[in-house]
Design a protein around this motif. Structure first.
Motif, PDB file in Angstrom:
ATOM      1  N   VAL A  72      83.539  28.841 -38.145  1.00 19.46           N
ATOM      2  CA  VAL A  72      83.495  29.649 -36.934  1.00 19.46           C
ATOM      3  C   VAL A  72      82.056  30.095 -36.679  1.00 19.46           C
ATOM      4  O   VAL A  72      81.385  30.600 -37.582  1.00 19.46           O
ATOM      5  CB  VAL A  72      84.405  30.897 -37.050  1.00 19.46           C
ATOM      6  CG1 VAL A  72      84.377  31.696 -35.748  1.00 19.46           C
ATOM      7  CG2 VAL A  72      85.831  30.492 -37.391  1.00 19.46           C
ATOM      8  N   ALA A  73      81.589  29.903 -35.448  1.00 16.91           N
ATOM      9  CA  ALA A  73      80.260  30.370 -35.049  1.00 16.91           C
ATOM     10  C   ALA A  73      80.401  31.771 -34.446  1.00 16.91           C
ATOM     11  O   ALA A  73      81.295  32.018 -33.635  1.00 16.91           O
ATOM     12  CB  ALA A  73      79.642  29.409 -34.034  1.00 16.91           C
ATOM     13  N   VAL A  74      79.505  32.682 -34.846  1.00 18.33           N
ATOM     14  CA  VAL A  74      79.610  34.078 -34.427  1.00 18.33           C
ATOM     15  C   VAL A  74      78.237  34.614 -34.047  1.00 18.33           C
ATOM     16  O   VAL A  74      77.206  33.981 -34.287  1.00 18.33           O
ATOM     17  CB  VAL A  74      80.201  34.952 -35.556  1.00 18.33           C
ATOM     18  CG1 VAL A  74      81.579  34.479 -35.960  1.00 18.33           C
ATOM     19  CG2 VAL A  74      79.260  34.970 -36.765  1.00 18.33           C
ATOM     20  N   ASP A  75      78.237  35.808 -33.455  1.00 21.88           N
ATOM     21  CA  ASP A  75      77.012  36.578 -33.271  1.00 21.88           C
ATOM     22  C   ASP A  75      76.914  37.505 -34.477  1.00 21.88           C
ATOM     23  O   ASP A  75      77.745  38.403 -34.633  1.00 21.88           O
ATOM     24  CB  ASP A  75      77.094  37.389 -31.974  1.00 21.88           C
ATOM     25  CG  ASP A  75      75.809  38.190 -31.708  1.00 21.88           C
ATOM     26  OD1 ASP A  75      74.995  38.341 -32.631  1.00 21.88           O
ATOM     27  OD2 ASP A  75      75.643  38.646 -30.562  1.00 21.88           O
ATOM     28  N   PRO A  76      75.927  37.321 -35.346  1.00 27.56           N
ATOM     29  CA  PRO A  76      75.839  38.122 -36.581  1.00 27.56           C
ATOM     30  C   PRO A  76      75.748  39.627 -36.343  1.00 27.56           C
ATOM     31  O   PRO A  76      76.058  40.411 -37.237  1.00 27.56           O
ATOM     32  CB  PRO A  76      74.567  37.590 -37.252  1.00 27.56           C
ATOM     33  CG  PRO A  76      74.396  36.213 -36.693  1.00 27.56           C
ATOM     34  CD  PRO A  76      74.878  36.294 -35.279  1.00 27.56           C
ATOM     35  N   SER A  77      75.328  40.035 -35.145  1.00 29.38           N
ATOM     36  CA  SER A  77      75.249  41.468 -34.866  1.00 29.38           C
ATOM     37  C   SER A  77      76.633  42.070 -34.646  1.00 29.38           C
ATOM     38  O   SER A  77      76.806  43.290 -34.697  1.00 29.38           O
ATOM     39  CB  SER A  77      74.383  41.723 -33.629  1.00 29.38           C
ATOM     40  OG  SER A  77      74.993  41.191 -32.453  1.00 29.38           O
ATOM     41  N   VAL A  78      77.633  41.225 -34.384  1.00 27.88           N
ATOM     42  CA  VAL A  78      79.014  41.689 -34.187  1.00 27.88           C
ATOM     43  C   VAL A  78      79.863  41.369 -35.418  1.00 27.88           C
ATOM     44  O   VAL A  78      80.589  42.216 -35.935  1.00 27.88           O
ATOM     45  CB  VAL A  78      79.640  41.037 -32.935  1.00 27.88           C
ATOM     46  CG1 VAL A  78      81.094  41.494 -32.756  1.00 27.88           C
ATOM     47  CG2 VAL A  78      78.824  41.378 -31.697  1.00 27.88           C
ATOM     48  N   ILE A  79      79.780  40.123 -35.890  1.00 31.71           N
ATOM     49  CA  ILE A  79      80.524  39.688 -37.079  1.00 31.71           C
ATOM     50  C   ILE A  79      79.508  39.147 -38.086  1.00 31.71           C
ATOM     51  O   ILE A  79      78.846  38.132 -37.815  1.00 31.71           O
ATOM     52  CB  ILE A  79      81.551  38.599 -36.733  1.00 31.71           C
ATOM     53  CG1 ILE A  79      82.566  39.121 -35.708  1.00 31.71           C
ATOM     54  CG2 ILE A  79      82.277  38.120 -37.989  1.00 31.71           C
ATOM     55  CD1 ILE A  79      83.554  38.064 -35.218  1.00 31.71           C
ATOM     56  N   PRO A  80      79.338  39.794 -39.236  1.00 33.82           N
ATOM     57  CA  PRO A  80      78.336  39.350 -40.204  1.00 33.82           C
ATOM     58  C   PRO A  80      78.595  37.915 -40.683  1.00 33.82           C
ATOM     59  O   PRO A  80      79.736  37.506 -40.884  1.00 33.82           O
ATOM     60  CB  PRO A  80      78.495  40.345 -41.360  1.00 33.82           C
ATOM     61  CG  PRO A  80      79.142  41.550 -40.739  1.00 33.82           C
ATOM     62  CD  PRO A  80      80.040  41.003 -39.678  1.00 33.82           C
ATOM     63  N   LEU A  81      77.499  37.147 -40.841  1.00 28.88           N
ATOM     64  CA  LEU A  81      77.624  35.791 -41.377  1.00 28.88           C
ATOM     65  C   LEU A  81      78.228  35.840 -42.772  1.00 28.88           C
ATOM     66  O   LEU A  81      77.909  36.723 -43.576  1.00 28.88           O
ATOM     67  CB  LEU A  81      76.253  35.114 -41.422  1.00 28.88           C
ATOM     68  CG  LEU A  81      75.740  34.510 -40.106  1.00 28.88           C
ATOM     69  CD1 LEU A  81      74.317  34.010 -40.288  1.00 28.88           C
ATOM     70  CD2 LEU A  81      76.647  33.390 -39.624  1.00 28.88           C
ATOM     71  N   MET A  97      76.252  29.661 -36.114  1.00 31.22           N
ATOM     72  CA  MET A  97      75.761  30.420 -34.959  1.00 31.22           C
ATOM     73  C   MET A  97      75.493  29.445 -33.829  1.00 31.22           C
ATOM     74  O   MET A  97      75.461  28.238 -34.026  1.00 31.22           O
ATOM     75  CB  MET A  97      74.477  31.179 -35.307  1.00 31.22           C
ATOM     76  CG  MET A  97      74.646  32.243 -36.379  1.00 31.22           C
ATOM     77  SD  MET A  97      73.157  33.274 -36.535  1.00 31.22           S
ATOM     78  CE  MET A  97      71.928  32.057 -37.017  1.00 31.22           C
ATOM     79  N   GLY A  98      75.281  29.978 -32.615  1.00 34.30           N
ATOM     80  CA  GLY A  98      74.963  29.133 -31.476  1.00 34.30           C
ATOM     81  C   GLY A  98      74.235  29.924 -30.417  1.00 34.30           C
ATOM     82  O   GLY A  98      74.413  31.148 -30.300  1.00 34.30           O
ATOM     83  N   SER A  99      73.408  29.254 -29.627  1.00 33.11           N
ATOM     84  CA  SER A  99      72.608  29.940 -28.618  1.00 33.11           C
ATOM     85  C   SER A  99      73.472  30.619 -27.555  1.00 33.11           C
ATOM     86  O   SER A  99      73.069  31.618 -26.967  1.00 33.11           O
ATOM     87  CB  SER A  99      71.653  28.945 -27.947  1.00 33.11           C
ATOM     88  OG  SER A  99      72.388  27.896 -27.316  1.00 33.11           O
ATOM     89  N   ALA A 100      74.669  30.080 -27.301  1.00 28.95           N
ATOM     90  CA  ALA A 100      75.550  30.659 -26.285  1.00 28.95           C
ATOM     91  C   ALA A 100      76.516  31.685 -26.861  1.00 28.95           C
ATOM     92  O   ALA A 100      77.273  32.312 -26.125  1.00 28.95           O
ATOM     93  CB  ALA A 100      76.339  29.548 -25.585  1.00 28.95           C
ATOM     94  N   ILE A 101      76.510  31.846 -28.190  1.00 30.97           N
ATOM     95  CA  ILE A 101      77.461  32.757 -28.837  1.00 30.97           C
ATOM     96  C   ILE A 101      76.782  34.105 -29.061  1.00 30.97           C
ATOM     97  O   ILE A 101      76.155  34.356 -30.102  1.00 30.97           O
ATOM     98  CB  ILE A 101      77.961  32.164 -30.177  1.00 30.97           C
ATOM     99  CG1 ILE A 101      78.459  30.745 -29.958  1.00 30.97           C
ATOM    100  CG2 ILE A 101      79.080  33.027 -30.754  1.00 30.97           C
ATOM    101  CD1 ILE A 101      79.528  30.606 -28.896  1.00 30.97           C
ATOM    102  N   LYS A 102      76.883  34.977 -28.066  1.00 36.21           N
ATOM    103  CA  LYS A 102      76.260  36.290 -28.110  1.00 36.21           C
ATOM    104  C   LYS A 102      77.281  37.365 -27.760  1.00 36.21           C
ATOM    105  O   LYS A 102      78.115  37.182 -26.872  1.00 36.21           O
ATOM    106  CB  LYS A 102      75.085  36.369 -27.122  1.00 36.21           C
ATOM    107  CG  LYS A 102      73.971  35.356 -27.382  1.00 36.21           C
ATOM    108  CD  LYS A 102      73.324  35.571 -28.745  1.00 36.21           C
ATOM    109  CE  LYS A 102      72.221  34.547 -28.997  1.00 36.21           C
ATOM    110  NZ  LYS A 102      71.645  34.688 -30.363  1.00 36.21           N
ATOM    111  N   GLY A 103      77.207  38.492 -28.467  1.00 35.94           N
ATOM    112  CA  GLY A 103      78.126  39.604 -28.211  1.00 35.94           C
ATOM    113  C   GLY A 103      79.524  39.300 -28.712  1.00 35.94           C
ATOM    114  O   GLY A 103      79.717  38.686 -29.766  1.00 35.94           O
ATOM    115  N   ASP A 104      80.522  39.697 -27.946  1.00 28.35           N
ATOM    116  CA  ASP A 104      81.929  39.511 -28.336  1.00 28.35           C
ATOM    117  C   ASP A 104      82.372  38.082 -28.012  1.00 28.35           C
ATOM    118  O   ASP A 104      83.228  37.830 -27.145  1.00 28.35           O
ATOM    119  CB  ASP A 104      82.826  40.523 -27.616  1.00 28.35           C
ATOM    120  CG  ASP A 104      82.558  41.942 -28.059  1.00 28.35           C
ATOM    121  OD1 ASP A 104      82.079  42.110 -29.183  1.00 28.35           O
ATOM    122  OD2 ASP A 104      82.814  42.874 -27.269  1.00 28.35           O
TER     123      ASP A 104
END
Length: 276
Positions: A207-216, A242-249
């Motif tokens: 799963v790719a996430v935004d680390p600021s919301v869900i820690p790696l 992670m991904g460039s489009a995966i930001k925030g929630d």
């Protein structure tokens, strides 16, 4: 789709909460396995309980995200029957019967008086409890009751902070509602190859996430999606990409399919349990 690819949008269902009051009933509970057609409103009508009771009995379930296989606690009511009214007494009796009853009452009066006298004598002979000792006993009982209540509340809170998946209980550190998309191992979606952020091969559960919301590195349990390429009802995953489009929630779920098949996922709102 870790890149900015949009194909579908999802709508969240609105839930109108109706409150019903039930008098003279005691609460119990049972478990029900949901189907794809179930909603909290339809279940409240089906089992005859108020929507408010159903929501209180299932604090960990999103009422807008009921899916097949989900276990729902159904509070049930047990009506307490009213005691029967006393049967009406006869208005009058024959004089002869009244006279006989009076004689019987009088003959029984003496034994009753004697029994009362014996009970009174026994009570007078019993040693009186010291006021201080009685007060101390009440204090101990009150403290024990308070401790038991606190222990029960702590157990209830601990149960609300855990989730059971495949017969195993996991502690839940946080729960987030996010918009999800799907991506594949296609070169156009992976600038550094078909591997995650840590260099591990992409696989089901990545799963790719935004680390600021869900820690790696977080272990996840995801529910609320609908896609043929993913487990029905919910899936375990790990936040390793992670991904460039995966930001925030936002999250991006890897599916072992072709890019065309994965595009059918579109965008869906899902619930993510972050496990300890």
């Amino acid at each position: 789709m870790k890149q900015s690819f949009w194909k579908k949008s999802a709508l969240l269902a609105a839930l109108s909460i109706a409150i019903f009051t039930h008098a003279g009933a005691a609460q119990a509970a049972s478990e029900y396995t949901a189907t794809d057609k179930d909603t909290f409103w339809s279940l409240s009508q089906k089992f005859g309980v108020s929507l408010e009771q159903l929501l209180k009995a299932n604090p960990m379930i999103d009422p807008t995200n009921v899916y097949k296989g989900l276990t729902i606690v159904i509070p049930t009511t047990v009506t307490v029957a009213n005691s029967k009214q006393d049967a009406p007494q006869p208005i009058a009796q024959e004089s002869k019967q009244a006279e006989q009853a009076a004689k019987l009452e009088k003959s029984a009066e003496e034994p009753v008086k004697a029994e009362k006298s014996v009970k009174a004598a026994k009570k007078a002979a019993e040693p009186k409890k010291a006021p201080k000792a009685e007060a101390a006993k009440k204090t101990v009982k009150k403290a024990a009751k308070k401790k038991s209540s606190q222990s029960t509340a702590a157990k209830r809170q601990a149960k609300q902070n855990e989730i059971t998946v495949g017969g195993r209980a996991y502690d839940v550190s946080d729960v987030v509602q996010v918009k999800a998309s799907a991506y594949t191992a296609h070169p156009s979606e992976n600038g550094w190859g078909a591997v995650d952020y840590f260099g591990n091969p992409l696989k089901l559960g990545t799963v790719a996430v935004d680390p600021s919301v869900i820690p790696l590195g977080s272990k996840l349990y995801i529910t609320g999606y609908d896609h043929d390429g993913l487990p029905v009802g919910g899936m375990m995953g790990v936040a390793t990409d992670m991904g460039s489009a995966i930001k925030g929630d936002r999250i991006d779920i890897f599916v072992p399919q072709s890019k065309e098949a994965a595009s059918d996922f579109g965008f869906q709102f899902v619930k993510v349990f972050i496990l300890d």
